[in-house]
Scaffold this active site. Structure first.
Site, mmCIF file in Angstrom:
data_model
loop_
_atom_site.group_PDB
_atom_site.id
_atom_site.type_symbol
_atom_site.label_atom_id
_atom_site.label_comp_id
_atom_site.label_asym_id
_atom_site.label_seq_id
_atom_site.Cartn_x
_atom_site.Cartn_y
_atom_site.Cartn_z
ATOM 1 N N HIS A 63 0.815 -1.231 0.000
ATOM 2 C CA HIS A 63 0.000 0.000 0.000
ATOM 3 C C HIS A 63 0.842 1.272 0.000
ATOM 4 O O HIS A 63 0.302 2.378 -0.079
ATOM 5 C CB HIS A 63 -0.973 -0.003 1.181
ATOM 6 C CG HIS A 63 -0.322 -0.212 2.522
ATOM 7 N ND1 HIS A 63 0.205 0.840 3.247
ATOM 8 C CD2 HIS A 63 -0.095 -1.339 3.248
ATOM 9 C CE1 HIS A 63 0.723 0.353 4.377
ATOM 10 N NE2 HIS A 63 0.560 -0.965 4.401
ATOM 11 N N HIS A 94 2.546 8.774 -0.153
ATOM 12 C CA HIS A 94 1.180 8.621 -0.685
ATOM 13 C C HIS A 94 1.144 9.467 -1.966
ATOM 14 O O HIS A 94 1.701 10.577 -1.986
ATOM 15 C CB HIS A 94 0.139 9.156 0.312
ATOM 16 C CG HIS A 94 0.201 8.515 1.670
ATOM 17 N ND1 HIS A 94 -0.612 7.462 2.051
ATOM 18 C CD2 HIS A 94 0.997 8.773 2.746
ATOM 19 C CE1 HIS A 94 -0.332 7.129 3.300
ATOM 20 N NE2 HIS A 94 0.660 7.892 3.750
ATOM 21 N N GLU A 104 -2.519 13.493 1.077
ATOM 22 C CA GLU A 104 -3.549 13.132 2.073
ATOM 23 C C GLU A 104 -4.118 14.401 2.700
ATOM 24 O O GLU A 104 -5.326 14.638 2.668
ATOM 25 C CB GLU A 104 -2.917 12.239 3.139
ATOM 26 C CG GLU A 104 -2.389 10.919 2.536
ATOM 27 C CD GLU A 104 -2.586 9.735 3.426
ATOM 28 O OE1 GLU A 104 -1.881 9.634 4.443
ATOM 29 O OE2 GLU A 104 -3.486 8.927 3.140
ATOM 30 N N HIS A 117 5.701 11.092 4.353
ATOM 31 C CA HIS A 117 5.535 11.020 5.812
ATOM 32 C C HIS A 117 6.781 10.453 6.479
ATOM 33 O O HIS A 117 7.213 9.346 6.162
ATOM 34 C CB HIS A 117 4.336 10.125 6.150
ATOM 35 C CG HIS A 117 3.023 10.738 5.803
ATOM 36 N ND1 HIS A 117 1.867 10.015 5.606
ATOM 37 C CD2 HIS A 117 2.678 12.040 5.599
ATOM 38 C CE1 HIS A 117 0.878 10.819 5.308
ATOM 39 N NE2 HIS A 117 1.332 12.054 5.290
ATOM 40 N N THR A 200 -3.130 7.354 8.945
ATOM 41 C CA THR A 200 -4.091 7.507 7.837
ATOM 42 C C THR A 200 -4.358 6.163 7.157
ATOM 43 O O THR A 200 -5.042 6.100 6.144
ATOM 44 C CB THR A 200 -3.534 8.473 6.775
ATOM 45 O OG1 THR A 200 -2.337 7.896 6.223
ATOM 46 C CG2 THR A 200 -3.231 9.824 7.376
HETATM 47 C C1 LIG Z 1 2.817 4.373 11.107
HETATM 48 C C2 LIG Z 1 2.157 4.760 9.800
HETATM 49 C C3 LIG Z 1 1.921 3.823 8.842
HETATM 50 C C4 LIG Z 1 1.311 4.180 7.640
HETATM 51 C C5 LIG Z 1 0.947 5.507 7.407
HETATM 52 O O1 LIG Z 1 0.382 5.928 6.221
HETATM 53 C C6 LIG Z 1 1.163 6.434 8.383
HETATM 54 S S1 LIG Z 1 0.643 8.020 8.058
HETATM 55 C C7 LIG Z 1 1.762 6.063 9.586
HETATM 56 ZN ZN LIG Z 2 1.360 7.955 5.711
#
Ligand SMILES: Cc1ccc(O)c(S)c1
Ligand SMILES: [Zn+2]
Length: 258
Positions: A63, A94, A104, A117, A200
């Site tokens: 993902h 993302h 996001e 992020h 998220t």
């Molecule tokens: C710990 C973590 C895992 C996946 C994410 O998209 C975010 S924002 C934070």
């Molecule tokens: Zn993230």
């Protein structure tokens, strides 16, 4: 439920079935509406100190694509709205399938083509996992950087050059030990929005102090296209791996800038 994702049959509208907190009052991301934020002169400068990692992977977890060291090495975040030191855990992205979507967080409804992020965990906990489950908005501190298309990002190039090697879900590659993560950050970490929110992605835990920078980073069109070649765990282009904005409810968004 099929493993969560961003497709019609497993996307954000379905996540509440396994994660009821999806409908909580402290969810992320949000639309950062400049007319509703409040300048906080008490917000201190942020300091991120990132030490080069000798053993880190760049991976496709189905993902996102993520930079993940095997262990901590003293890389940490302090200052800003944070009361204690936070240890660096990982960074990930993302993005969208075109330049009009992908981030996001939004600013006055505007989406950027991508969002980066940097995830850190509160060092008063024994581990990242404990920090996620620690309850309250101080478990994690996530730095959010918008990405926009422009000049090539030399600091991110060692990472975007690895993307073709992690095209398929479940693949990973070792990151050269001379990769300089510090170089990704602007020289001074000023001008940010900060608010209490959540992961998220599932489990959507409401454990995050969000720090989203006003100034986007630039990446080239070729670097953006590299992200768009990545395949998700459903065998489709991963682009679109962003959650839509959530209601602010009675939270305040503070800014370090007027
Ligand atoms: C710990 C973590 C895992 C996946 C994410 O998209 C975010 S924002 C934070
Ligand atoms: Zn993230």
């Amino acid at each position: 439920m099929a493993p969560w994702g961003y497709e019609k049959d497993n996307g954000p509208a379905h996540w509440h079935k396994d994660c009821p907190i999806a409908n909580g009052k402290n969810q992320s991301p949000i639309d950062l509406i400049n007319g509703e934020v409040k300048y906080d002169s008490g917000l201190k400068p942020l300091t991120a100190k990132y030490v080069p990692f000798s053993d880190a992977k760049f991976l496709n977890n189905g993902h996102s694509v993520q930079f993940q060291p095997s262990a901590g090495n003293g890389s940490e975040l302090t200052g800003g709205p944070l009361a204690v030191k936070y240890n660096f855990e990982q960074f990930h992205f993302h993005w969208g399938n075109n330049d009009t979507e992908g981030s996001e967080h939004r600013v006055d409804g505007k989406m950027y083509p991508a969002e980066l992020h940097f995830v850190h965990w509160n060092s008063t906990n024994p581990s990242f996992k404990d920090a996620v489950g620690s309850g309250g908005p101080n478990g994690l501190a996530v730095l959010g950087f918008f990405l926009k298309v422009g000049a090539e990002n030399a600091a991110l190039k060692p990472i975007t050059d690895l993307i073709p090697k992690v095209k398929d879900a479940g693949t990973s590659v070792t990151v050269p030990s001379n990769f300089d993560m510090q170089a990704i950050l602007p020289a001074t970490l000023t001008d940010y929005y900060t608010y209490d929110g959540s992961l998220t992605t599932p489990p959507l835990a409401e454990c995050v102090k969000w720090i989203v920078f006003k100034q986007p980073l630039e990446v080239s069109a070729a670097q953006m296209e590299a992200f768009r070649s990545v395949i998700n765990r459903d065998g489709k282009p991963m682009g679109g791996n962003y959650r839509p904005p959530c209601p602010l409810h009675d939270r305040a968004v503070k800014t370090s800038f007027k």
